[in-house]
Design a protein around this motif. Structure first.
Motif, PDB file in Angstrom:
ATOM      1  N   SER A 129      47.219  38.204  40.118  1.00 15.77           N
ATOM      2  CA  SER A 129      48.248  38.940  39.384  1.00 15.77           C
ATOM      3  C   SER A 129      47.881  39.128  37.921  1.00 15.77           C
ATOM      4  O   SER A 129      48.419  40.017  37.246  1.00 15.77           O
ATOM      5  CB  SER A 129      49.586  38.204  39.489  1.00 15.77           C
ATOM      6  N   SER A 130      46.967  38.305  37.419  1.00 15.23           N
ATOM      7  CA  SER A 130      46.558  38.419  36.020  1.00 15.23           C
ATOM      8  C   SER A 130      45.081  38.056  35.891  1.00 15.23           C
ATOM      9  O   SER A 130      44.623  37.058  36.462  1.00 15.23           O
ATOM     10  CB  SER A 130      47.403  37.503  35.135  1.00 15.23           C
ATOM     11  N   VAL A 131      44.323  38.867  35.166  1.00 16.38           N
ATOM     12  CA  VAL A 131      42.890  38.650  34.990  1.00 16.38           C
ATOM     13  C   VAL A 131      42.544  38.866  33.518  1.00 16.38           C
ATOM     14  O   VAL A 131      42.954  39.874  32.924  1.00 16.38           O
ATOM     15  CB  VAL A 131      42.055  39.614  35.858  1.00 16.38           C
ATOM     16  N   GLU A 132      41.803  37.913  32.950  1.00 19.03           N
ATOM     17  CA  GLU A 132      41.273  38.089  31.601  1.00 19.03           C
ATOM     18  C   GLU A 132      39.778  37.866  31.642  1.00 19.03           C
ATOM     19  O   GLU A 132      39.302  36.809  32.082  1.00 19.03           O
ATOM     20  CB  GLU A 132      41.917  37.114  30.620  1.00 19.03           C
ATOM     21  N   VAL A 133      39.026  38.867  31.247  1.00 11.63           N
ATOM     22  CA  VAL A 133      37.566  38.782  31.261  1.00 11.63           C
ATOM     23  C   VAL A 133      37.030  39.232  29.917  1.00 11.63           C
ATOM     24  O   VAL A 133      37.705  39.946  29.150  1.00 11.63           O
ATOM     25  CB  VAL A 133      36.971  39.657  32.387  1.00 11.63           C
ATOM     26  N   GLU A 134      35.805  38.811  29.620  1.00  8.64           N
ATOM     27  CA  GLU A 134      35.139  39.252  28.407  1.00  8.64           C
ATOM     28  C   GLU A 134      34.440  40.583  28.654  1.00  8.64           C
ATOM     29  O   GLU A 134      34.006  40.878  29.781  1.00  8.64           O
ATOM     30  CB  GLU A 134      34.126  38.208  27.950  1.00  8.64           C
ATOM     31  N   ALA A 135      34.360  41.369  27.641  1.00 10.35           N
ATOM     32  CA  ALA A 135      33.648  42.646  27.741  1.00 10.35           C
ATOM     33  C   ALA A 135      32.213  42.392  28.188  1.00 10.35           C
ATOM     34  O   ALA A 135      31.557  41.443  27.747  1.00 10.35           O
ATOM     35  CB  ALA A 135      33.678  43.367  26.399  1.00 10.35           C
ATOM     36  N   GLY A 136      31.737  43.222  29.095  1.00  9.97           N
ATOM     37  CA  GLY A 136      30.383  43.089  29.622  1.00  9.97           C
ATOM     38  C   GLY A 136      30.308  42.297  30.914  1.00  9.97           C
ATOM     39  O   GLY A 136      29.251  42.276  31.548  1.00  9.97           O
ATOM     40  N   THR A 137      31.409  41.622  31.296  1.00 12.40           N
ATOM     41  CA  THR A 137      31.412  40.872  32.550  1.00 12.40           C
ATOM     42  C   THR A 137      32.073  41.714  33.647  1.00 12.40           C
ATOM     43  O   THR A 137      32.343  42.897  33.470  1.00 12.40           O
ATOM     44  CB  THR A 137      32.136  39.529  32.385  1.00 12.40           C
ATOM     45  N   SER A 138      32.363  41.075  34.793  1.00  8.70           N
ATOM     46  CA  SER A 138      32.819  41.818  35.970  1.00  8.70           C
ATOM     47  C   SER A 138      34.267  41.496  36.313  1.00  8.70           C
ATOM     48  O   SER A 138      34.773  40.405  36.025  1.00  8.70           O
ATOM     49  CB  SER A 138      31.925  41.494  37.178  1.00  8.70           C
ATOM     50  N   ILE A 139      34.918  42.453  36.983  1.00  7.44           N
ATOM     51  CA  ILE A 139      36.308  42.324  37.447  1.00  7.44           C
ATOM     52  C   ILE A 139      36.323  42.525  38.956  1.00  7.44           C
ATOM     53  O   ILE A 139      35.652  43.423  39.485  1.00  7.44           O
ATOM     54  CB  ILE A 139      37.218  43.369  36.767  1.00  7.44           C
ATOM     55  N   ARG A 140      37.089  41.693  39.643  1.00 13.22           N
ATOM     56  CA  ARG A 140      37.275  41.853  41.093  1.00 13.22           C
ATOM     57  C   ARG A 140      38.756  41.775  41.407  1.00 13.22           C
ATOM     58  O   ARG A 140      39.429  40.796  41.067  1.00 13.22           O
ATOM     59  CB  ARG A 140      36.535  40.778  41.875  1.00 13.22           C
ATOM     60  N   LEU A 141      39.296  42.808  42.076  1.00 11.91           N
ATOM     61  CA  LEU A 141      40.696  42.854  42.490  1.00 11.91           C
ATOM     62  C   LEU A 141      40.771  43.056  44.001  1.00 11.91           C
ATOM     63  O   LEU A 141      39.950  43.766  44.591  1.00 11.91           O
ATOM     64  CB  LEU A 141      41.447  43.985  41.787  1.00 11.91           C
ATOM     65  N   LEU A 142      41.773  42.429  44.599  1.00 11.02           N
ATOM     66  CA  LEU A 142      41.978  42.525  46.046  1.00 11.02           C
ATOM     67  C   LEU A 142      43.341  43.137  46.325  1.00 11.02           C
ATOM     68  O   LEU A 142      44.357  42.701  45.770  1.00 11.02           O
ATOM     69  CB  LEU A 142      41.899  41.130  46.684  1.00 11.02           C
TER      70      LEU A 142
END
Length: 465
Positions: A129-142
């Motif tokens: 429900s909530s994702v925090e990532v650094e710029a340049g890294t990857s995001i995964r959503l289901l």
């Protein structure tokens, strides 16, 4: 001292030897009904057609009950159309399994079960429900959604209400009907509220009520140390002929070199394989030979460090027969052995039908399963009512197949005399003595005695005085 006796349960069968010729019957199912999910309250035609030189009668089962039985005398949602069956309204009272049976004076053949269901789509949910990532890294959503049928629906992704363009190497959706979204080399522009929408071929669609909040922040020195595999491949199952995807999502892409291999040393079939997105392995039209453990390996080209992760791909398949069943002719009172040789993954469940009715056993007709997928039906002391069509149905999670044969009972023009004065004595706990009056007839070559267990329990006899 107590004396215990054993009550034996057996049948004595007398078989005489005769010669007979092979024969078969010509009833064939040309079209079998196919199940499907349809919108609620719609109509559906289940087709069934047989070929025979003799007049053919059709009957249908719904949920194991004949539609022309007393249970369905007043039922109205069904209409017969030259052997086929029309369901006027698909709803809760008409969903389930259907089976078409065609019969002549020689016997009855039945089709595979066709499952009819109501198509629907549940409300999708987005994880996490909530994702925090650094710029340049990857995001995964289901995007998780329940639906009927469970395959065949499509997923669309939205950020702040606007459609997310997928299909590039940076933004990837794993297969058209899947629910995983990859965003690599994330930037501040990827921040927002993400939702997903599921739709089916009938125009029905549902959108997730709750969204996932994605926040992309500036990189930190500690975050620069994150490298290698963020989401490793997981154990995957695929059906023969379908496509399989093995995930491999990295923390970041700079200075990373990725390769795939099989741990058994055999080559990956690259003529049917490709890389989906940046590093996910897609194998199209999988075969049983594609079952293996696959390894995703990442090397940091600046430091030479290596990270890897492995997962098994198991290719499953519907049942298939290794050899056809053949017609049989036997004499009256013979022991008949009908063999069905079938394979599949997972192992199929086998059912036997005789003239449209399931054979349950055990008893005079019993079922046996041998190693290697061999199922056998044994008929002891064959009688005239045993004649007809026999079908072996093999079913697993991915389908049903059947093979059939016709059993002909050969009756002699003249029968030898039946033995008289047959008596049976218990000899000991493992044997009996059978006696009968000698038969004086040159036509009788020999008699054979068959015995088999029948339902019942052993009982101790009281002490003899």
């Amino acid at each position: 001292m107590e004396r215990y006796g054993l009550i034996w349960h057996f049948v004595i069968l007398f078989i005489y030897q005769l010669q007979c010729s092979l024969g078969f019957k010509n009833l064939t199912l040309l079209i079998e009904p196919g199940g499907r999910a349809v919108p609620p309250n719609s109509s559906l035609l289940l087709e069934c057609e047989a070929r025979s030189d003799d007049p053919t009668r059709y009957r249908w089962r719904h949920a194991g009950q004949w539609l022309d039985s007393e249970l369905y005398v007043t039922a109205s949602p069904w209409t017969y159309l030259n052997g086929s069956l029309r369901i006027e309204r698909v709803w809760l009272d008409t969903v389930g399994t259907y089976q078409c049976c065609a019969g002549t004076g020689d016997g009855i053949l039945c089709s595979r079960n066709a499952t009819v269901s109501v198509a629907w789509i549940g409300i999708p949910q987005v994880f996490p429900s909530s994702v925090e990532v650094e710029a340049g890294t990857s995001i995964r959503l289901l995007c998780r959604v329940e639906a009927e049928p469970p395959e065949g629906f499509k997923i669309a992704w939205f950020r702040d209400g606007l459609s997310v363009a997928v299909g590039s190497q940076r933004v990837t959706q794993l297969l058209a009907g899947s629910a995983i979204l990859h965003i690599t080399s994330a930037s501040h522009g990827d921040s927002g509220q993400y939702s997903c929408r599921a739709s089916n071929q009938y125009g029905a669609s549902r959108t997730s009520i709750h969204t996932a909040t994605v926040t992309v922040v500036d990189p930190t020195p500690a975050g620069q140390d994150q490298w290698g595999i963020k989401v490793p491949p997981s154990t995957t199952k695929a059906v023969v002929g379908s496509d399989a995807v093995l995930e491999c999502l990295l923390w970041r892409e700079e200075r990373m070199e990725v390769s795939w291999n099989r741990t058994d040393g055999r080559p990956i079939p690259w003529q049917r394989s490709t890389v989906l997105g940046l590093h996910n392995l897609l194998i199209r039209n999988v075969t049983v030979n594609d079952s293996a453990v696959y390894r995703c390996q990442v090397e940091d080209t600046s430091s030479g460090e290596v990270d890897s992760a492995s997962a098994a791909l198991t290719v499953l398949g519907p049942p298939r027969f290794l050899s056809p069943m053949t017609d049989l002719v036997r004499i009256e009172n013979a022991m008949v052995r009908i063999v069905c040789n079938v394979t599949g993954s997972p192992t199929p469940h086998v059912q036997w039908f005789h003239n449209g009715e399931e054979v349950t056993g055990p008893g005079r007709i019993s079922m046996y399963h041998q190693p290697g997928g061999i199922a056998e039906l044994h008929i002891w002391s064959s009688m005239p009512q045993d004649e007809g069509f026999y079908q072996c149905f093999a079913t697993n999670d991915f389908g049903t197949v059947w093979s059939g044969m016709y059993y002909t009972l050969k009756l002699p023009e003249t029968r030898p005399p039946v033995p008289t004065n047959v008596t049976v004595f218990v000899n000991d706990s493992t044997s009996v003595i059978v006696k009968w009056k000698q038969v004086v007839d040159p036509a009788v070559l020999s008699y054979s005695i068959y015995y088999y267990p029948t339902p019942g329990e052993f009982h101790a006899l009281p002490d003899a005085e």
